[in-house]
Every structure is written in C-alpha cells, then in structure tokens.
Design an enzyme around this catalytic site. Structure first.
Site, PDB file in Angstrom:
ATOM      1  CB  CYS A   1      28.676  49.222  46.442  1.00  0.00           C
ATOM      2  SG  CYS A   1      27.293  50.066  45.700  1.00  0.00           S
TER       3      CYS A   1
ATOM      4  CG  HIS B   1      31.200  50.714  41.286  1.00  0.00           C
ATOM      5  ND1 HIS B   1      31.489  49.613  42.053  1.00  0.00           N
ATOM      6  CD2 HIS B   1      30.146  51.329  41.883  1.00  0.00           C
ATOM      7  CE1 HIS B   1      30.637  49.563  43.077  1.00  0.00           C
ATOM      8  NE2 HIS B   1      29.823  50.598  42.995  1.00  0.00           N
ATOM      9  CD  GLU B   2      29.309  55.060  40.983  1.00  0.00           C
ATOM     10  OE1 GLU B   2      28.061  54.963  41.023  1.00  0.00           O
ATOM     11  OE2 GLU B   2      30.030  54.728  41.940  1.00  0.00           O
TER      12      GLU B   2
ATOM     13  CG  HIS C   1      25.515  51.536  40.711  1.00  0.00           C
ATOM     14  ND1 HIS C   1      24.805  50.649  41.488  1.00  0.00           N
ATOM     15  CD2 HIS C   1      26.642  51.824  41.420  1.00  0.00           C
ATOM     16  CE1 HIS C   1      25.465  50.395  42.605  1.00  0.00           C
ATOM     17  NE2 HIS C   1      26.588  51.096  42.582  1.00  0.00           N
TER      18      HIS C   1
END
Length: 186
Positions: free
Chosen positions: A116, A159-160, A163
C-alpha cells in the site's frame, strides 16, 4: 424501489469534466486512514474533482493499481482502480472510480501478498475473496454500477473499499508472521 444496475456502461475518466491534479499521499499512522469515511453525493463538484485527482495521483505513482480518498487525506467513500497491464490481472475493467461501493457477494477466498502506498515499508499476506460482486455509484452521473470481477482486480477493489471504511491491509493480516519488509529494487 428496484435499482437498475449496469456495468461501467462505457464510463472512462474522460467522463469527468476536468483534468485531475496530483495530491500528496498520506502515510500511516495519519488518523484519516483509520476513520470510516462518510457516503458521498457522487454528482457534487467536490466529489467529481476528487475522482479526477485520484486518477491523476494513481497514474503518476509507479505500480499503483488503486487509490482511495483517505489516502489523499479526504475522509470519503470514493476510490479509483486500474489493474490494466498487471501480470496477475485476469478480469480488467480499465480505469474507473466508484463512490459508496459495497461488496454484495464474495467467494473463493485466497491469501495473497499486498502492499500500500500509505504503508510504504511493509507488505503482508491477506486473505480476500477472489470472486467479487461490488455495487457503487459513478462520479458525475451518479449512475449505479454492479461489477463482477475476480482475481487481482477483486483483491484491489476489496483493498480500496477497506480504505474507505478506515481499514489498512495490516488490519487484515493473520498476525505479525504475515507482515514483511517491502523489497526495494535498485
């Protein structure tokens, strides 16, 4: 009320009415990375600008396949993804931005290494779904989207989305034994 979902329906970054500007990427432990972002109005000028900026920032960052609003210091549920050309990518939807995205189906869980931009010195093994269905809204039009994807693109989307909900990949590793120093290639 039934929502009619479509794929990206030909959406490209050119649908955004302005070019993006590169923003600085924040690193852990910046507090914006650990706070869930609010849902957004995908038709607002502010969010359209953010979408363009996420794409511009992603494009100048070598190896970057996704970037979420918290990574540029903005607490919001907006992210960009583009796995085009990545050797692990099978399904590729090109460059796109989603707002208020949520996972509606996740199957075929596999462990894989992740890194990341906001955790520049570490990578880690994270178990994620390798088949994914995601729903979200396109910036600008607010059109609802339903994407079906797999493999590396599915991993990037999860993953996003993490976030946007205040989670880093480090929050998903099985333990310290699954965290590694990032290799630096000269």
């Amino acid at each position: 009320m039934t929502t009619e979902y479509a794929g990206l329906a030909g959406w490209t970054p050119a649908a955004l009415p302005l070019p993006g500007e590169v923003r600085p990427v924040v690193s852990a432990p910046d507090p914006v990375l650990s706070r869930p972002g609010p849902e957004v109005d995908p038709t607002s000028d502010e969010i359209v600008r953010l979408a363009a900026d996420l794409i511009a920032t992603m494009r100048v960052s070598p190896g970057c396949v996704g970037l979420a609003a918290p990574q540029v210091g903005v607490g919001a549920q907006v992210f960009a993804v583009d796995v085009t050309g990545h050797p692990k990518a099978v399904t590729v939807h090109g460059t796109f931005v989603l707002c208020n995205a949520r996972v509606v189906e996740a199957t075929r869980w596999k462990s894989g290494r992740e890194g990341c931009m906001s955790v520049p010195d570490l990578t880690g093994d994270v178990k994620r779904a390798s088949r994914l269905v995601v729903e979200g809204l396109l910036p600008g039009s607010g059109a609802p989207v339903r994407l079906v994807t797999d493999g590396f693109e599915a991993r990037a989307l999860q993953h996003e989305i993490d976030h946007c909900h205040g989670l880093l990949f480090l929050d998903r590793v099985a333990g310290a034994h699954a965290i590694y120093q990032r290799k630096v290639y000269q």
